[in-house]
Design an enzyme around this catalytic site. Structure first.
Site, PDB file in Angstrom:
ATOM      1  N   TYR A 163      -2.140  -1.886  10.209  1.00 57.11           N
ATOM      2  CA  TYR A 163      -2.100  -2.002   8.745  1.00 57.11           C
ATOM      3  C   TYR A 163      -0.856  -1.320   8.189  1.00 57.11           C
ATOM      4  O   TYR A 163      -0.110  -1.893   7.389  1.00 57.11           O
ATOM      5  CB  TYR A 163      -3.364  -1.360   8.171  1.00 57.11           C
ATOM      6  CG  TYR A 163      -3.474  -1.402   6.659  1.00 57.11           C
ATOM      7  CD1 TYR A 163      -3.920  -2.549   6.007  1.00 57.11           C
ATOM      8  CD2 TYR A 163      -3.151  -0.287   5.883  1.00 57.11           C
ATOM      9  CE1 TYR A 163      -4.041  -2.579   4.617  1.00 57.11           C
ATOM     10  CE2 TYR A 163      -3.260  -0.307   4.506  1.00 57.11           C
ATOM     11  CZ  TYR A 163      -3.708  -1.457   3.872  1.00 57.11           C
ATOM     12  OH  TYR A 163      -3.827  -1.494   2.498  1.00 57.11           O
ATOM     13  N   LYS A 186       2.196  -3.164   6.253  1.00 52.43           N
ATOM     14  CA  LYS A 186       2.450  -2.837   4.852  1.00 52.43           C
ATOM     15  C   LYS A 186       3.871  -2.307   4.655  1.00 52.43           C
ATOM     16  O   LYS A 186       4.503  -2.567   3.625  1.00 52.43           O
ATOM     17  CB  LYS A 186       1.408  -1.843   4.339  1.00 52.43           C
ATOM     18  CG  LYS A 186       0.000  -2.437   4.243  1.00 52.43           C
ATOM     19  CD  LYS A 186      -0.031  -3.714   3.408  1.00 52.43           C
ATOM     20  CE  LYS A 186      -1.439  -4.258   3.242  1.00 52.43           C
ATOM     21  NZ  LYS A 186      -1.483  -5.478   2.394  1.00 52.43           N
ATOM     22  N   SER A 229       0.861  -1.181   0.000  1.00 56.14           N
ATOM     23  CA  SER A 229       0.000   0.000   0.000  1.00 56.14           C
ATOM     24  C   SER A 229       0.893   1.226   0.000  1.00 56.14           C
ATOM     25  O   SER A 229       2.059   1.159   0.405  1.00 56.14           O
ATOM     26  CB  SER A 229      -0.891   0.001   1.253  1.00 56.14           C
ATOM     27  OG  SER A 229      -1.572   1.234   1.405  1.00 56.14           O
TER      28      SER A 229
END
Length: 261
Positions: free
Chosen positions: A154, A158, A140
């Site tokens: 997250y 990532k 991402s």
């Protein structure tokens, strides 16, 4: 050049919707045979049916090594080989840093990062033995830039996926295996289904990158694999942010802190 998608077999995790589904379609349009996997059996089957007799579906929970082994065995039984593995499963936890509990951190790490680790352990021996292939890891822009403090598990995973992918590229490219890292910005998908919320509501912070449809991203992925590109961005504007960050990290963080307060 990258692998010949017209004569390849791909395994796509998280292929039942969103970017995974779009990538599966883009691979198939180029002649690739595809094993579509998802934790949702019906979604995986629907996508495989859309692709026709060059595709097969399987249920796969990436936190279960045995499930990934079953996918590998299915690919070998049905198509005789594996050339491309796209690791595309991800979940989010949103909340203030102090509100997200340890068990949520553990779940996000287990899916977003360890899912790729398990996939590598299952599929890399095949690619290394044949001396060819390609791996795509979905990270991402949150793995390149520091905006995601409202979804820190997250963001952390990532960033880890980006680092893992960079080092994996250095290890695998001399052995004939390509590695790509997909870092999408805004993409219209159903990822909201994979979000858990904790504590007080938060407002997402960060740059206003363009929002693309998943089909466009699928094409970017397929082109990136064919061209053997490492970094696949959906927003070229992210590259400028990345250059600013790399030029002077302290100045970059100072600028962001000022912008966000």
């Amino acid at each position: 050049m990258g692998i010949d998608l017209g004569d390849a077999v791909a395994v796509v995790t998280g292929g039942g919707s969103g970017i995974g589904r779009a990538a599966a379609h883009s691979f198939a349009r180029r002649g690739t045979r595809v094993v579509v996997t998802d934790i949702d059996a019906e979604r995986a089957r629907t996508v495989a049916d859309e692709l026709g007799d060059r595709a097969v579906s399987a249920v796969c929970d990436v936190t279960d090594t045995a499930a990934l082994e079953a996918v590998r065995d299915l690919a070998l039984e049905r198509f005789g080989r594996v050339d491309l593995v796209m690791n595309n499963v991800g979940i989010l936890a949103v909340g203030q840093v102090e509100d997200i509990p340890l068990e949520t951190w553990q779940r996000v790490v287990d899916v977003n990062l360890m899912g790729i680790v398990r996939s590598n352990l299952v599929f890399l021996p095949i690619l290394l033995e044949q001396g060819s292939g390609h791996i795509v890891n979905t990270a991402s822009t949150a793995g390149l830039l520091p905006y995601g403090f409202d979804r820190l598990p997250y963001t952390a995973t990532k960033h880890a996926v980006v680092g893992l992918s960079e080092s994996l590229a250095l290890y695998l490219r001399p052995r004939g295996i390509g590695v790509s890292c997909l870092c999408p910005a805004g993409v219209a998908t159903n990822i909201v289904e994979q979000i858990t919320f904790h504590g007080r509501p938060t407002s997402p912070r960060g740059p206003s990158f363009p929002i693309l449809d998943a089909d466009t991203v699928g094409e970017l992925v397929a082109d990136g694999v064919a061209e053997d590109r490492f970094l696949i961005l959906t927003a070229p504007e992210a590259a400028a942010e990345l250059r600013e960050r790399g030029a002077d990290l302290d100045a970059y963080l100072a600028r962001l802190t000022k912008d966000l307060t």
